[in-house]
Design a protein around this motif. Structure first.
Motif, PDB file in Angstrom:
ATOM      1  N   UNK A   6      -7.694  -0.272 -15.325  1.00  0.00           N
ATOM      2  CA  UNK A   6      -6.333   0.218 -15.154  1.00  0.00           C
ATOM      3  C   UNK A   6      -5.909   0.132 -13.707  1.00  0.00           C
ATOM      4  N   UNK A   7      -5.240  -0.949 -13.385  1.00  0.00           N
ATOM      5  CA  UNK A   7      -4.786  -1.192 -12.008  1.00  0.00           C
ATOM      6  C   UNK A   7      -3.847  -0.088 -11.537  1.00  0.00           C
ATOM      7  N   UNK A   8      -2.960   0.343 -12.390  1.00  0.00           N
ATOM      8  CA  UNK A   8      -1.909   1.259 -11.964  1.00  0.00           C
ATOM      9  C   UNK A   8      -2.436   2.648 -11.616  1.00  0.00           C
ATOM     10  N   UNK A   9      -3.607   3.002 -12.126  1.00  0.00           N
ATOM     11  CA  UNK A   9      -4.137   4.340 -11.878  1.00  0.00           C
ATOM     12  C   UNK A   9      -4.950   4.425 -10.595  1.00  0.00           C
ATOM     13  N   UNK A  10      -5.247   3.284  -9.973  1.00  0.00           N
ATOM     14  CA  UNK A  10      -6.116   3.290  -8.799  1.00  0.00           C
ATOM     15  C   UNK A  10      -5.314   3.007  -7.534  1.00  0.00           C
ATOM     16  N   UNK A  11      -4.772   4.059  -6.931  1.00  0.00           N
ATOM     17  CA  UNK A  11      -3.976   3.917  -5.714  1.00  0.00           C
ATOM     18  C   UNK A  11      -4.830   4.029  -4.452  1.00  0.00           C
ATOM     19  N   UNK A  12      -6.039   4.512  -4.597  1.00  0.00           N
ATOM     20  CA  UNK A  12      -6.848   4.883  -3.434  1.00  0.00           C
ATOM     21  C   UNK A  12      -7.155   3.710  -2.491  1.00  0.00           C
ATOM     22  N   UNK A  13      -7.487   2.506  -2.991  1.00  0.00           N
ATOM     23  CA  UNK A  13      -7.766   1.407  -2.049  1.00  0.00           C
ATOM     24  C   UNK A  13      -6.601   1.107  -1.131  1.00  0.00           C
ATOM     25  N   UNK A  14      -5.389   1.093  -1.680  1.00  0.00           N
ATOM     26  CA  UNK A  14      -4.204   0.846  -0.849  1.00  0.00           C
ATOM     27  C   UNK A  14      -4.026   1.936   0.189  1.00  0.00           C
ATOM     28  N   UNK A  49      -0.095  -6.594  -3.725  1.00  0.00           N
ATOM     29  CA  UNK A  49       0.760  -6.338  -4.886  1.00  0.00           C
ATOM     30  C   UNK A  49       0.982  -4.840  -5.082  1.00  0.00           C
ATOM     31  N   UNK A  50      -0.056  -4.052  -4.861  1.00  0.00           N
ATOM     32  CA  UNK A  50       0.077  -2.600  -4.982  1.00  0.00           C
ATOM     33  C   UNK A  50       1.109  -2.082  -3.984  1.00  0.00           C
ATOM     34  N   UNK A  51       1.034  -2.587  -2.759  1.00  0.00           N
ATOM     35  CA  UNK A  51       1.966  -2.156  -1.718  1.00  0.00           C
ATOM     36  C   UNK A  51       3.403  -2.490  -2.106  1.00  0.00           C
ATOM     37  N   UNK A  52       3.633  -3.716  -2.555  1.00  0.00           N
ATOM     38  CA  UNK A  52       4.993  -4.140  -2.890  1.00  0.00           C
ATOM     39  C   UNK A  52       5.542  -3.377  -4.093  1.00  0.00           C
ATOM     40  N   UNK A  53       4.685  -3.092  -5.059  1.00  0.00           N
ATOM     41  CA  UNK A  53       5.138  -2.328  -6.217  1.00  0.00           C
ATOM     42  C   UNK A  53       5.529  -0.907  -5.821  1.00  0.00           C
ATOM     43  N   UNK A  54       4.747  -0.294  -4.958  1.00  0.00           N
ATOM     44  CA  UNK A  54       5.078   1.061  -4.512  1.00  0.00           C
ATOM     45  C   UNK A  54       6.329   1.070  -3.641  1.00  0.00           C
ATOM     46  N   UNK A  55       6.568  -0.034  -2.944  1.00  0.00           N
ATOM     47  CA  UNK A  55       7.746  -0.098  -2.085  1.00  0.00           C
ATOM     48  C   UNK A  55       9.035  -0.092  -2.899  1.00  0.00           C
TER      49      UNK A  55
END
Length: 294
Positions: A50-58, A243-249
């Protein structure tokens, strides 16, 4: 939105030992694997569900950038903490513009890179494929690099689909005992992400450095439209963070923010949330109260 990760990590599979160290090779600092640890030999391509649940690396990567700017002397220690938890970024895939770069004699580097040690605007250039591999395999001989490239091309020619090619290439590179990544490349990118976030979070009316935001560039990330949404194919930790960064932005439900008290990055479900912890909120209130009393 669903993410098909061809390279990743999860909390259950993280390394349990210090598997990386920093060494100086040809006057350049590299993050290199320790092979006296049995766990690293088993630490290859890890997948998570689950990519969306793992914010910690970013979050940890952005805060690596923040803390390294504030305390340069601790940068090496901070970097090793991050890499020992998540692994290297996979920068060998990130810099070439040509996707299957091993098939070409020359590598075309993307505009924002620090391979040559020059300013960003001077770095849009080409590099011989052997010289490019020497950046990430600095202790490998010319014959060893040629063999590595030949194996890469063999994998590419055997398969017609990216989802079959990338895992074999990742296995070939990241599990190679001579694959290293430069300290400056990793740290500079962490600092860039932190500075980009600061620009994005500026108040209305403040001047935003758009040239800085233009450095948020990812290569070759593919998307497929499926019945249950969009599938994004990720090849490396660097692409995952991008990708995580851009999605959160641009995300409407989760907000990537900087704590108003300590300045660290965190994710908030509410756009009005200003602090990453209750402790920061309480400390800020104490400071405000003392200021009013004075």
């Amino acid at each position: 939105m669903r993410f098909d990760l061809e390279y990743g990590f999860n909390n259950q599979s993280l390394p349990k030992f210090e598997e990386y160290e920093i060494k100086v090779i040809n006057n350049i600092k590299y993050v290199v694997p320790k092979f006296d640890s049995n766990s690293y030999m088993n630490y290859g391509l890890i997948s998570f569900d689950d990519y969306e649940e793992n914010d910690k690396p970013l979050i940890d990567f952005i805060n690596l950038g923040k803390l390294s700017l504030e305390n340069e002397e601790e940068t090496d220690s901070l970097l090793l903490d991050f890499v020992n938890q998540y692994g290297l970024l996979g920068l060998i895939h990130n810099l070439p513009v040509n996707r299957y770069y091993t098939l070409d004699k020359k590598v075309l580097l993307k505009e924002f890179n620090n391979v040559t040690g020059k300013a960003y605007y001077d770095c849009f250039n080409t590099m011989d494929i052997l010289d490019y591999f020497k950046i990430f395999f600095p202790t490998a001989s010319k014959d060893e690099i040629k063999e590595l490239i030949e194996k890469s091309n063999s994998f590419i020619c055997q398969h017609s689909m990216e989802k079959f090619i990338t895992p074999e290439l990742n296995e070939l590179y990241y599990k190679n005992e001579k694959y290293y990544e430069q300290v400056d490349m990793i740290v500079n990118y962490a600092q860039t992400l932190y500075n980009i976030l600061r620009e994005l979070k500026k108040e209305k009316g403040e001047n935003i450095q758009h040239s800085l935001i233009e450095k948020l560039e990812s290569n070759h990330i593919r998307t497929n439209l499926e019945y249950n949404g969009i599938t994004i194919h990720i090849r490396s930790l660097k692409e995952y963070i991008d990708e995580d960064f851009k999605l959160f932005a641009i995300e409407e439900k989760k907000y990537l923010k900087l704590c108003k008290h300590c300045g660290k990055a965190f994710t908030a479900p509410n756009p009005k949330t200003e602090y990453d912890t209750f402790s920061c909120k309480n400390q800020e209130n104490v400071y405000k109260s003392r200021a009013r009393n004075k």
